[in-house]
Design a protein around this motif. Structure first.
Motif, PDB file in Angstrom:
ATOM      1  N   THR A 118     -20.874 -20.715 -14.026  1.00  0.00           N
ATOM      2  CA  THR A 118     -21.258 -22.213 -13.732  1.00  0.00           C
ATOM      3  C   THR A 118     -21.106 -22.672 -12.252  1.00  0.00           C
ATOM      4  O   THR A 118     -21.713 -23.324 -11.720  1.00  0.00           O
ATOM      5  CB  THR A 118     -20.673 -23.355 -14.604  1.00  0.00           C
ATOM      6  N   ASP A 119     -19.940 -22.081 -11.594  1.00  0.00           N
ATOM      7  CA  ASP A 119     -19.572 -22.349 -10.395  1.00  0.00           C
ATOM      8  C   ASP A 119     -19.384 -20.958  -9.642  1.00  0.00           C
ATOM      9  O   ASP A 119     -18.110 -20.672  -9.461  1.00  0.00           O
ATOM     10  CB  ASP A 119     -18.269 -23.290 -10.338  1.00  0.00           C
ATOM     11  N   PRO A 120     -20.310 -20.101  -9.273  1.00  0.00           N
ATOM     12  CA  PRO A 120     -20.336 -18.837  -8.579  1.00  0.00           C
ATOM     13  C   PRO A 120     -19.334 -18.867  -7.492  1.00  0.00           C
ATOM     14  O   PRO A 120     -18.557 -17.912  -7.191  1.00  0.00           O
ATOM     15  CB  PRO A 120     -21.705 -18.573  -8.289  1.00  0.00           C
ATOM     16  N   ASP A 121     -19.382 -20.024  -6.454  1.00  0.00           N
ATOM     17  CA  ASP A 121     -18.764 -19.963  -5.511  1.00  0.00           C
ATOM     18  C   ASP A 121     -16.871 -20.041  -5.701  1.00  0.00           C
ATOM     19  O   ASP A 121     -16.290 -19.243  -5.091  1.00  0.00           O
ATOM     20  CB  ASP A 121     -18.883 -21.251  -4.418  1.00  0.00           C
ATOM     21  N   ALA A 122     -16.495 -20.681  -6.814  1.00  0.00           N
ATOM     22  CA  ALA A 122     -15.116 -20.898  -7.160  1.00  0.00           C
ATOM     23  C   ALA A 122     -14.728 -19.202  -7.776  1.00  0.00           C
ATOM     24  O   ALA A 122     -13.753 -18.828  -7.643  1.00  0.00           O
ATOM     25  CB  ALA A 122     -15.053 -21.870  -8.196  1.00  0.00           C
ATOM     26  N   ALA A 123     -15.773 -19.064  -8.627  1.00  0.00           N
ATOM     27  CA  ALA A 123     -15.519 -17.489  -9.233  1.00  0.00           C
ATOM     28  C   ALA A 123     -15.217 -16.697  -8.241  1.00  0.00           C
ATOM     29  O   ALA A 123     -14.308 -15.669  -8.275  1.00  0.00           O
ATOM     30  CB  ALA A 123     -16.657 -17.252 -10.232  1.00  0.00           C
ATOM     31  N   VAL A 124     -16.038 -16.258  -7.242  1.00  0.00           N
ATOM     32  CA  VAL A 124     -15.895 -15.533  -6.071  1.00  0.00           C
ATOM     33  C   VAL A 124     -14.515 -15.703  -5.276  1.00  0.00           C
ATOM     34  O   VAL A 124     -13.854 -14.849  -5.216  1.00  0.00           O
ATOM     35  CB  VAL A 124     -17.103 -15.281  -5.291  1.00  0.00           C
ATOM     36  N   ALA A 125     -14.138 -16.772  -5.053  1.00  0.00           N
ATOM     37  CA  ALA A 125     -13.092 -17.030  -4.449  1.00  0.00           C
ATOM     38  C   ALA A 125     -11.796 -16.719  -5.304  1.00  0.00           C
ATOM     39  O   ALA A 125     -10.985 -16.183  -4.814  1.00  0.00           O
ATOM     40  CB  ALA A 125     -12.922 -18.784  -4.168  1.00  0.00           C
ATOM     41  N   LYS A 126     -11.906 -16.931  -6.565  1.00  0.00           N
ATOM     42  CA  LYS A 126     -10.766 -16.569  -7.556  1.00  0.00           C
ATOM     43  C   LYS A 126     -10.534 -15.094  -7.381  1.00  0.00           C
ATOM     44  O   LYS A 126      -9.518 -14.509  -7.318  1.00  0.00           O
ATOM     45  CB  LYS A 126     -11.030 -16.908  -8.817  1.00  0.00           C
ATOM     46  N   LEU A 127     -11.557 -14.384  -7.427  1.00  0.00           N
ATOM     47  CA  LEU A 127     -11.798 -12.674  -7.273  1.00  0.00           C
ATOM     48  C   LEU A 127     -11.080 -12.359  -5.828  1.00  0.00           C
ATOM     49  O   LEU A 127     -10.318 -11.680  -6.013  1.00  0.00           O
ATOM     50  CB  LEU A 127     -13.003 -12.258  -7.620  1.00  0.00           C
ATOM     51  N   PHE A 128     -11.699 -13.264  -4.997  1.00  0.00           N
ATOM     52  CA  PHE A 128     -10.931 -12.752  -3.503  1.00  0.00           C
ATOM     53  C   PHE A 128      -9.291 -12.895  -3.704  1.00  0.00           C
ATOM     54  O   PHE A 128      -8.538 -12.202  -3.079  1.00  0.00           O
ATOM     55  CB  PHE A 128     -11.324 -13.697  -2.586  1.00  0.00           C
ATOM     56  N   GLN A 129      -8.930 -14.046  -4.268  1.00  0.00           N
ATOM     57  CA  GLN A 129      -7.381 -14.180  -4.438  1.00  0.00           C
ATOM     58  C   GLN A 129      -6.951 -13.096  -5.241  1.00  0.00           C
ATOM     59  O   GLN A 129      -5.547 -12.460  -4.971  1.00  0.00           O
ATOM     60  CB  GLN A 129      -7.028 -15.508  -5.104  1.00  0.00           C
ATOM     61  N   ILE A 130      -7.412 -12.689  -6.202  1.00  0.00           N
ATOM     62  CA  ILE A 130      -6.892 -11.705  -7.015  1.00  0.00           C
ATOM     63  C   ILE A 130      -6.899 -10.223  -6.459  1.00  0.00           C
ATOM     64  O   ILE A 130      -5.745  -9.642  -6.344  1.00  0.00           O
ATOM     65  CB  ILE A 130      -7.873 -11.614  -8.400  1.00  0.00           C
ATOM     66  N   PHE A 131      -7.852  -9.904  -5.636  1.00  0.00           N
ATOM     67  CA  PHE A 131      -7.949  -8.706  -5.179  1.00  0.00           C
ATOM     68  C   PHE A 131      -7.044  -8.568  -3.755  1.00  0.00           C
ATOM     69  O   PHE A 131      -6.490  -7.562  -3.531  1.00  0.00           O
ATOM     70  CB  PHE A 131      -9.278  -8.444  -4.509  1.00  0.00           C
ATOM     71  N   GLU A 132      -6.905  -9.753  -3.130  1.00  0.00           N
ATOM     72  CA  GLU A 132      -5.943  -9.799  -1.989  1.00  0.00           C
ATOM     73  C   GLU A 132      -4.482  -9.846  -2.646  1.00  0.00           C
ATOM     74  O   GLU A 132      -3.828  -8.920  -1.845  1.00  0.00           O
ATOM     75  CB  GLU A 132      -6.129 -11.127  -1.132  1.00  0.00           C
ATOM     76  N   LYS A 133      -4.291 -10.334  -3.415  1.00  0.00           N
ATOM     77  CA  LYS A 133      -2.883 -10.207  -4.030  1.00  0.00           C
ATOM     78  C   LYS A 133      -2.771  -8.768  -4.428  1.00  0.00           C
ATOM     79  O   LYS A 133      -1.387  -8.499  -4.273  1.00  0.00           O
ATOM     80  CB  LYS A 133      -2.750 -11.142  -5.457  1.00  0.00           C
ATOM     81  N   LYS A 134      -3.613  -8.129  -5.255  1.00  0.00           N
ATOM     82  CA  LYS A 134      -3.340  -6.923  -5.658  1.00  0.00           C
ATOM     83  C   LYS A 134      -3.211  -5.911  -4.357  1.00  0.00           C
ATOM     84  O   LYS A 134      -2.358  -5.005  -4.280  1.00  0.00           O
ATOM     85  CB  LYS A 134      -4.618  -6.376  -6.380  1.00  0.00           C
ATOM     86  N   SER A 135      -4.133  -6.183  -3.346  1.00  0.00           N
ATOM     87  CA  SER A 135      -3.793  -5.375  -2.062  1.00  0.00           C
ATOM     88  C   SER A 135      -2.529  -5.516  -1.425  1.00  0.00           C
ATOM     89  O   SER A 135      -1.861  -4.525  -0.965  1.00  0.00           O
ATOM     90  CB  SER A 135      -5.088  -5.942  -1.109  1.00  0.00           C
ATOM     91  N   ASN A 136      -2.207  -6.794  -1.513  1.00  0.00           N
ATOM     92  CA  ASN A 136      -0.674  -7.195  -0.900  1.00  0.00           C
ATOM     93  C   ASN A 136       0.340  -6.524  -1.807  1.00  0.00           C
ATOM     94  O   ASN A 136       1.333  -5.602  -1.069  1.00  0.00           O
ATOM     95  CB  ASN A 136      -0.554  -8.493  -0.725  1.00  0.00           C
ATOM     96  N   SER A 137       0.300  -6.522  -3.010  1.00  0.00           N
ATOM     97  CA  SER A 137       1.415  -5.701  -3.773  1.00  0.00           C
ATOM     98  C   SER A 137       1.221  -4.190  -3.454  1.00  0.00           C
ATOM     99  O   SER A 137       2.293  -3.617  -3.459  1.00  0.00           O
ATOM    100  CB  SER A 137       0.961  -5.886  -5.262  1.00  0.00           C
ATOM    101  N   LEU A 138       0.026  -3.748  -3.643  1.00  0.00           N
ATOM    102  CA  LEU A 138      -0.140  -2.120  -3.326  1.00  0.00           C
ATOM    103  C   LEU A 138       0.581  -1.754  -1.808  1.00  0.00           C
ATOM    104  O   LEU A 138       1.207  -0.462  -1.789  1.00  0.00           O
ATOM    105  CB  LEU A 138      -1.532  -1.846  -3.536  1.00  0.00           C
ATOM    106  N   GLN A 139       0.280  -2.732  -1.066  1.00  0.00           N
ATOM    107  CA  GLN A 139       0.890  -2.298   0.424  1.00  0.00           C
ATOM    108  C   GLN A 139       2.395  -2.332   0.287  1.00  0.00           C
ATOM    109  O   GLN A 139       3.044  -1.590   0.927  1.00  0.00           O
ATOM    110  CB  GLN A 139       0.288  -3.322   1.569  1.00  0.00           C
ATOM    111  N   GLN A 140       2.810  -3.247  -0.237  1.00  0.00           N
ATOM    112  CA  GLN A 140       4.373  -3.255  -0.528  1.00  0.00           C
ATOM    113  C   GLN A 140       4.923  -2.168  -1.019  1.00  0.00           C
ATOM    114  O   GLN A 140       5.796  -1.382  -0.655  1.00  0.00           O
ATOM    115  CB  GLN A 140       4.670  -4.641  -1.037  1.00  0.00           C
ATOM    116  N   GLN A 141       4.262  -1.768  -2.089  1.00  0.00           N
ATOM    117  CA  GLN A 141       4.527  -0.804  -2.931  1.00  0.00           C
ATOM    118  C   GLN A 141       4.554   0.695  -2.274  1.00  0.00           C
ATOM    119  O   GLN A 141       5.401   1.504  -2.264  1.00  0.00           O
ATOM    120  CB  GLN A 141       3.904  -0.442  -4.245  1.00  0.00           C
ATOM    121  N   PHE A 142       3.532   0.656  -1.457  1.00  0.00           N
ATOM    122  CA  PHE A 142       3.259   1.884  -0.530  1.00  0.00           C
ATOM    123  C   PHE A 142       4.631   1.903   0.341  1.00  0.00           C
ATOM    124  O   PHE A 142       4.867   3.017   0.799  1.00  0.00           O
ATOM    125  CB  PHE A 142       2.003   1.514   0.422  1.00  0.00           C
TER     126      PHE A 142
END
Length: 183
Positions: A118-142
């Protein structure tokens, strides 16, 4: 001429006079990049011998490749591993943590469902947040695995770098989707 000082064998960190570590001051990296480009740019050697011109072109390419590698966290991680003799071989070695693979499949499904939401812009923004959080976590673990610097921790660091590649790809796909939604 200064052309004799160009060292194509220097690793990327040495080239930019930076410590060999994951965390970098990107502003300092960019500043050093500009300085090196000023010194080595092929236009400065227009009146030089053919050999010196060729070396300037090679050195400039080396500088560009080094900068491109070091400014991107995932590419920097892969490069750090290569300095320790650890090659990812992503073409032939695709073994991944099953939990991460399941997580990635879920994210891909969510990306596919964005257009129908129903709100594709909000949905993609939420996925960006999830992916960036995962990326930061992986970087810290690395960083933790890299700093431990044992054979076991380097294997873990390589696995984390592979996961970082997957998350980078998801971020790129989300960017494409966002651009498509904007059109």
């Amino acid at each position: 001429m200064i052309i004799n000082a160009f060292d194509l064998s220097a690793n990327y960190f040495e080239l930019f006079d930076l410590p060999i570590q994951f965390d970098l001051d990107l502003a300092n990296l960019a500043s050093r990049y500009r300085q090196l480009q000023k010194v080595a740019h092929p236009d400065r050697f227009a009146g030089a011998s053919e050999r010196e011109q060729r070396i300037a072109v090679q050195y400039t390419a080396h500088i560009n490749e080094a900068y491109s590698t070091l400014k991107k966290p995932t590419q920097r991680a892969i490069y750090l591993l290569s300095l320790k003799g650890v090659e990812l071989d992503t073409e032939n070695n695709t073994v991944m943590d099953s939990g991460f693979l399941m997580e990635q499949l879920e994210w891909r499904e969510q990306l596919d469902e964005v257009k129908g939401s129903t709100d594709p812009d909000a949905a993609v923004a939420k996925l960006f947040q999830i992916f960036e959080k995962k990326s930061n976590s992986l970087q810290q673990q690395f960083v933790s695995a890299w700093q431990e610097n044992t054979s076991k921790s380097l294997v873990l660091a390589a696995s984390l770098a592979k996961q970082m590649l997957f998350v980078d790809k998801l971020l790129s796909e989300a960017e494409l989707l966002e651009a498509e939604l904007d059109d």
